[in-house]
Design an enzyme around this catalytic site. Structure first.
Site, PDB file in Angstrom:
ATOM      1  N   CYS A 153       0.859  -1.189   0.000  1.00 20.00           N
ATOM      2  CA  CYS A 153       0.000   0.000   0.000  1.00 20.00           C
ATOM      3  C   CYS A 153       0.893   1.236   0.000  1.00 20.00           C
ATOM      4  CB  CYS A 153      -0.864   0.024   1.257  1.00 20.00           C
ATOM      5  SG  CYS A 153      -1.861  -1.453   1.487  1.00 20.00           S
TER       6      CYS A 153
ATOM      7  N   TRP B 217      -3.767  -1.917  -1.328  1.00 19.57           N
ATOM      8  CA  TRP B 217      -3.811  -3.215  -2.019  1.00 19.57           C
ATOM      9  C   TRP B 217      -4.241  -4.193  -0.951  1.00 19.57           C
ATOM     10  CZ3 TRP B 217      -0.979  -7.948  -1.878  1.00 19.57           C
ATOM     11  CH2 TRP B 217      -1.225  -8.796  -2.974  1.00 19.57           C
TER      12      TRP B 217
ATOM     13  N   HIS C  94       8.520 -32.291 -26.127  1.00 24.51           N
ATOM     14  CA  HIS C  94       8.280 -33.181 -24.977  1.00 24.51           C
ATOM     15  C   HIS C  94       6.890 -32.976 -24.395  1.00 24.51           C
ATOM     16  CE1 HIS C  94      12.419 -34.545 -25.055  1.00 24.51           C
ATOM     17  NE2 HIS C  94      12.787 -33.286 -25.197  1.00 24.51           N
TER      18      HIS C  94
END
Ligand code: AGP
Length: 589
Positions: A2, A74, A489
């Site tokens: 933040c 956040w 692969h």
């Protein structure tokens, strides 16, 4: 991660706080808020969404007053909504707090506070801080003692800024495992997670160390350790200017920073020679070098592995920081850990080096942010010097890291790799950037494909991982980077008619084999986007990179990938500067 900021001075606080929030929005942008103290009252405005969306609704600058705090979030604990947006207040509304980090013992503290009669309004861990400060006041403590008592009860990582209605002449801050800087102005001072928040107002900065608190007044500051011991701090001057934090003529920070790379690559290789020599001596004297990083920085670490092995004959193990515990038992006092991090605040990296230091290993670092935790925790760190990287996607920091790694390996290579091969790198980066219009055209053609593959061999394999990461995190298109030799692969089964495959294939010792792989995919309908020094009719699209020393190709070939990710994102009408769910630095594990 933040963004937190506090201001105390003689000007109206709200415009300065709002500007600081906009500068730090890259740290987190799901909600934001502000609290200003005016005429003996606390005024709070906050909401969910980006800063400008909330500002359009609440008009932050209507808040009067010359002291305040603000936050852009956040989310870690608690949903993204107005209630959980910071600032958080004490029961009586007299104390406001903004916080960056995680309070690990917040449930236990919430229980204690509820039993003592405190009432909570949010789901966040942060709110316990406001009530603990209030608890201190209720015990008769002043601001200083309340803060010192509070920080002793907190576990986890925190950078805190607090505002007190009863004490309008001070804002208080505390730091443990999350950055906090003081900006010294003229009759005004700032407290923020990030120097960017106040660059342009002052370049005189003090970075708090872990377990320190600060009491910031208009004129004068007081620094203490958590046990109340006074600390003398000397301001440093940060070399960031206002131009570093504006988009200038660019539409987004991401594309601005892509275009800064000729300068930033040059600045990255401009290193203090004695420091570089000391850095390399630590590597030479070690029994084994381990590289650890996350995300883009991890891709740089993989490139270091290739270059160290090929030119310096030094084996090294590269481990994701989040997987560092897999090395338990191997690290000892003869080990050297090279941590690579743009922000210097990535929690996984900080936890990895803390573990390494407990095993008495030496810690070297390559970091961009001056004063960051990683710089402080390293035995010796080299700075990438690429200025603030605001776009969430790492771009200029990656090429700066690879350029600096080239320089380090040249120093360690006993002449197998010479620094002079870096001389023309700036010119060649400028040449690659001139592919922009062509890449825009390619982006338009492939912006709706659901899957992308990026392949490369040898040193180009990490670049394929980086190209995939850029596309994923910016455009939300699924992308996979892989070693070209691995395709047959299994992954070749996914190649279908029209599947776009970016083949990273300059003319070095991997060229022929990778071209063969490209032909195998083309035979199965893939659309081949060749990034190379040489055109081939196997490529459906071709982006030329200039010839040069093979160790520098990752610096050149990543730029078209950065641009491809950026322009596909723009074509998809998404904002590359603020990709969903992400933040610039992941300061939580
Ligand atoms: C890269 O574009 C991302 N933003 C992310 O992977 C980033 O590289 C990672 O979080 C590491 O960050 P750091 O370099 O600051 O430690």
């Amino acid at each position: 991660m933040c963004g937190i900021i506090g201001y105390i001075g003689e000007e109206k606080a709200s415009p300065l706080l709002l500007n600081g929030l906009r500068r730090m929005e890259y740290r987190g942008y799901d909600s934001a808020g502000m609290c200003v103290l005016h005429g003996d009252r606390m005024y709070v405005k906050k909401g969910a969404g980006k800063v400008d969306e909330i500002n359009a609704k609440h008009n932050f600058i209507t808040l009067e007053g010359t002291v305040g705090i603000a936050h852009t979030r956040w989310a870690t604990h608690g949903q993204v909504n107005e209630t959980n947006a910071h600032p958080h207040l004490s029961c009586n509304g007299e104390i406001a707090v903004v916080h960056n980090g995680i309070i690990e013992n917040h449930q236990e503290l919430r229980k204690l506070l509820l039993e003592e009669g405190h009432r909570f309004t949010s789901e966040t861990d942060t709110e316990v801080i406001a009530h603990l400060l209030e608890r201190g006041y209720r015990s008769g403590f002043d601001v200083r003692l309340s803060l010192l008592e509070t920080v002793k009860m907190l576990k986890g990582a925190f950078a805190i800024v607090a505002l007190f209605r009863a004490n309008p002449d001070v804002i208080a801050g505390a730091r443990k495992d999350a950055p906090l800087a003081v900006g010294f102005g003229k009759n005004e001072n700032f407290l923020a997670s990030d120097v960017l928040a106040f660059v342009g107002r002052t370049d005189k900065v003090v970075f708090l160390d872990n377990y320190e608190v600060v009491f910031v007044r208009k004129r004068g500051l007081e620094f203490l350790t958590f046990d109340g011991t006074p600390v003398v701090k000397t301001p440093v001057q940060v070399a960031w200017e206002i131009g570093d934090v504006t988009r200038k003529e660019f539409r987004h920070y991401t594309i601005k920073e892509i275009h800064e790379q000729p300068d930033t690559v040059e600045r990255a290789i401009y290193q203090d020679r004695d420091k570089l020599e000391s850095f390399c001596k630590i590597v030479r004297d070690s029994a084994k070098i381990y590289v650890t990083a996350s995300g883009t920085s991890y891709h740089s670490g993989l490139i270091a592995k290739y270059l160290l092995a090929k030119y310096a004959k030094i084996p090294c193990e590269v481990t994701l920081a989040s997987e560092f515990s897999s090395l338990n038992g191997l690290i000892d006092e003869r080990s050297v850990i090279l941590a690579i991090s743009q922000s210097g605040e990535t929690a996984d990296v900080l936890h990895a080096i803390a573990a390494a230091k407990r095993s008495r290993a030496k810690v070297l670092s390559i970091v961009n942010v001056v004063g960051s935790s990683l710089v402080r925790e390293s035995d010796l760190g080299l700075l990438m010097n690429c200025g603030p990287e605001i776009g969430v996607a790492a771009t200029k920091s990656f090429t700066a890291q690879v350029a600096l790694i080239n320089l380090i390996v040249a120093k360690l290579s006993n002449g197998n790799l010479v620094e002079s091969h870096l001389k023309s790198i700036v010119l060649r980066v400028q040449q690659v950037l001139r592919n922009e219009e062509h890449i825009i055209e390619i982006s338009k053609q492939y912006s709706e494909n659901p899957d992308f593959y990026f392949v490369g061999r040898g040193i180009h394999y990490p670049v394929s991982l980086e190209g995939a990461l850029k596309l994923k995190e910016l455009s939300y298109i699924h992308a996979e980077g892989m070693a070209a030799g691995e395709l047959k692969h299994g992954t070749l089964a996914l190649i279908d008619r029209g599947t776009p495959v970016v083949v990273i294939n300059p003319e070095d010792d991997t060229y022929d084999d990778t071209l063969t792989n490209a032909a195998e995919m083309k035979a199965r309908g893939a659309k081949i986007i060749g990034i190379s020094t040489k055109i081939s009719d196997i490529y459906d699209e071709f982006v030329r990179i200039p010839e040069g020393h093979e160790s520098t190709y990752p610096i050149l070939e990543v730029i078209p990938l950065q641009m491809l990710a950026y322009y596909i994102t723009v074509e998809r009408q998404q904002n590359p500067d603020y990709p969903r769910n992400l933040a610039k630095s992941v300061t939580v594990k």
